[in-house]
Design an enzyme around this catalytic site. Sequence first.
Site, PDB file in Angstrom:
ATOM      1  N   ALA A 147       0.835  -1.089   0.133  1.00 55.10           N
ATOM      2  CA  ALA A 147       0.093   0.078  -0.020  1.00 55.10           C
ATOM      3  C   ALA A 147       0.888   1.433  -0.162  1.00 55.10           C
ATOM      4  CB  ALA A 147      -0.774  -0.267   1.134  1.00 55.10           C
ATOM      5  N   GLU A 162      -1.914  -9.152  -3.529  1.00 56.43           N
ATOM      6  CA  GLU A 162      -3.212  -9.304  -3.718  1.00 56.43           C
ATOM      7  C   GLU A 162      -3.589  -9.211  -5.067  1.00 56.43           C
ATOM      8  OE1 GLU A 162      -4.147  -7.208  -0.383  1.00 56.43           O
ATOM      9  OE2 GLU A 162      -5.697  -8.728   0.672  1.00 56.43           O
ATOM     10  N   GLY A 169      -0.900  -5.444  -0.614  1.00 59.07           N
ATOM     11  CA  GLY A 169      -1.651  -5.280  -1.699  1.00 59.07           C
ATOM     12  C   GLY A 169      -1.055  -5.652  -3.202  1.00 59.07           C
ATOM     13  N   GLU A 218       0.702  -7.706   6.123  1.00 56.54           N
ATOM     14  CA  GLU A 218       0.018  -6.842   7.050  1.00 56.54           C
ATOM     15  C   GLU A 218      -0.006  -7.216   8.468  1.00 56.54           C
ATOM     16  OE1 GLU A 218      -0.775  -8.088   3.987  1.00 56.54           O
ATOM     17  OE2 GLU A 218      -1.574  -6.599   2.606  1.00 56.54           O
TER      18      GLU A 218
END
Length: 695
Positions: free
Chosen positions: A66, A108, A105, A128
Site C-alpha cells: 500500500a 493481492e 496489496g 499486514e
Amino acid sequence: MTKISESVDLDRRGRVAVLTVNNPPVNALSQHVRRGLYDGLAQATADAGVDAIVIACAGRTFIAGADITEFGKPPTEPGLHAVLDRIEGSPKPVVAAIHGTALGGGLEVTLACHYRVGVKAARFGLPEVKLGILPGAGGTQRLPRVVGVEKALQMIVSGDPIGGDEALRVGLIDELVDGDLAAAGVAFAEKVVREKRPLKKIRDLTDKIAPARGKPEIFAEFRKSVARQTRGFRAPESCIKAVEAAVALPFDDGIKRERELFVELLNSAESKAQRYFFFAEREAAKIPDVPADTPPVDVKKAAVIGAGTMGGGIAMNFANAGIPVTVVEMSQEALDRGLGIVRKNYEATASRGRLTMADVEKRMGLIRGTLDWGAMADADIVIEAVFEEMPIKKEVFAKLDGIAKPGAVLATNTSTLDVNEIASATKRPESVVGTHFFSPANVMRLLENVRGTKSSKTAIATAMTVGRRIGKVPVLVGVCYGFVGNRMLHQRGLQAERLILEGALPHQVDKVLTDFGFPMGPFAMGDLAGLDVGWRIRKGRGATSPVADRICELGRFGQKTGAGYFRYEKGDRTPIPDPDVEKIITEVAAEQGITRRHIPDDEILERLLYPMVNEGAKILDEKIAIRASDVDVIWVYGYGWPVYRGGPMFWADSIGLRKLRDRLLEFKKRAGDAFWTPAPLLDRLADAGKGFLDR
Ligand SMILES: NC(=O)c1ccc[n+]([C@@H]2O[C@H](COP(=O)([O-])OP(=O)(O)OC[C@H]3O[C@@H](n4cnc5c(N)ncnc54)[C@H](O)[C@@H]3O)[C@@H](O)[C@H]2O)c1
C-alpha cells in the site's frame, strides 16, 4: 505506448497488452496506480486487437504494498477491491509478471490475475500482520485457494515472504521466468491464448481448500504452534479466523468476513500501536541537523578493540554484513577465547540449519584477530569494547588516536561512561561517538548511537548508516548516565526492589510484566544477565542492595549457577520460585521495619512503569532523546517492550498524562519520597491536556 495515469502505461506487444506500473521507489499502490490499472484494463479488454493482458512493473520491484502516505486518510476511488474485481472479471486472461517484492496489496493484485509468472529472486508475501491488520483485499480468501490452508496460514500469520522456488512449488506462481520480464510475461500470455487455457479465477477454485472442510483440528493445531510467538497480539487470531472463513464460506461471504475482521483490527489499540511504531522506527533514522544526504564515511573495513562478551558479538555483525573486521586484544589467550566463542556461535547457528559450514568459514575469514594495534590503521571505523573503566578507555583512545587513519570514526561501546571525557583523550574529539550495542550484540537489534558535544555530522551519519548496514536499528541519543534505555530501566529496577520488600514476591512482579507482554520480568532478567556483575559494581562503590547482596553472598549469581532470585532445574531456563529467597526478602523487610502487605497487580504495574515514563519525560526535556517516539523504539528493540503497546511514551499517552501524573502524586504522598515527583515536562503536558507525541 499510452499513458493511462501518471504511473501506469499501456503498451501493445503483438496481441498482448502490457500494463506497466511505474511509481518509484517501490511501486506502491497509490491512487493513480489503482486508477491506471482500472482504466488500463478497461481499455485493453475493449480493444479487439488484444487477446491477453500482462501486468508488470518498472524499476526494482513489483508492487510492494500500500501507499503508506494514504494511511489514515479518507479512501479515494477506485478502491483496491474494485480494481481486483475488474482484473479477475476480465474476459481476457490477465498475467502478472513479478520481480522484486510482491507484498501485501501487491500480492493481492497478482492473486486477482488469472496467471502469475515470476523470477527466481522475487519475494511473495502478505506482511499486514506486522502492522496489526490483515490482508484486506481478498488475500485471506484467495491465498488458501491457491496454496492450500496450511501454507496460507503460515504466510499470513507470520507475514514473512517466500522466494520464487517455493512460490512455484506451492502453486503460487505458474512458471519461473528470467530475462526481460515483460517479454516473458507476454510469451506466457501468448501460450495461454494459444493453448486456450481457461480463465483461472482463484475465487472459483476449491480443490486446495476442500480437504480442510470440517477439519477444525487443522486450525487448532496451527493456533497451538504459533501461540508463543503471537501471545498478546490481536491480528494473528483474526488472520486465522479469516482463513477459516475462506474454508467454510462461499467466496463473497468470505470477503465480507475478511472485511469485518479487517475493520475490527484497524480500530484496535494493538494495530494503532503497531502502525504508530512502524512510523516511529522510520522517524528514528532522521536527525534534524544531520540531513539524510550528509555523506558518511564509506566503511570498507572495521576494527573492534576487545574480544569479550560485547566485542565478539560486535565483530560478528560486521562479518555477517560482509565487512572485514580486525579484532585487537591485549593477550593471545583473551583473543583465542573471544574468537573461539564467535566460532562456536556460528557453528551453533549452522547446526540449526540456518548457516552452511561454508558460510561459517566465510564469516570467520572476515574476522581477523591480532595483538598488533597497527592492524587498525586502515579501518574506517573502530569500535572500542574493553573493560568499563575510564582510565583504561582514555588510554585506549589516546593510543588509538596515534594509529587510526585521519577521518576514521572512533566509537566506544561504553554503557555508563561519559563519551565526551573519552573523546577528550584524543586530538580529534569530532571523530568520536558512542555506539552502545546491547547484549548479545550479534542478536539484539537496538543500537544507541551516542552523540558527544563535539561529534561531527560525518561521524554521526557514519554511525547511523553503518548501524543499518549491519542490521541494527540505530537511535541517536545524547550523553548522560545510562543513556536512554538503561537510565529508564534503572527506575524500574528501584521499584522492583521496593515492591518485594513491601510485600510482593519476585515471581509476582515478573508475572505482571510478562502478562503485560514483556518476554521476562526484572528478576528473571537479572538471573539471566548474572547478579554478580551488579554486586561487584556495588561493592566497588560502597553501595548496597540488601536482598540482591544477600542472594549473591550465597553464591547465587543467577542462571549460570542454577540459582539467583529463582532456582533452575539443570538444563532448563524456567525460573522456579524459591522459598529460600522469600525468607531473605522477609528478613530484610523485617530488619528495615517494613510491614509486608498484599500488593495488587495493577499497583505493581504502575509502580514499575510510571517511573520509567517519568524518567523518559526528563530525558526529553534534557534533549537526550530527539523525540518521544525514539524512546519507544529503544524500548521495543532493546528491552522487549511489546510492540502492540507502542512503547512507554505512546502507552503513557494512551493512558492520559494527567491520570499518570496524578497517580505519581498519590504515590509520592504515600511514600513521602521525592522519587515520585513528576518531571516538569510531564507536569506541563498533563496540565495542557497534551501527550508526549503531540507536544
Ligand atoms: N556486557 C554487556 O551486557 C554490555 C552491554 C553494553 C555495553 N557494554 C560495554 O561494553 C564494553 C565491554 O564489555 P564486555 O561485557 O564485553 O566486557 P568483557 O570483560 O567481556 O570484555 C572486555 C575485553 O576487553 C579486553 N581488553 C581490556 N583492555 C584491553 C586493551 N587495552 N586492549 C585490548 N583489549 C582489551 C579484555 O581482554 C576483554 O576480553 C564495556 O564498556 C561495557 O560497559 C557491555
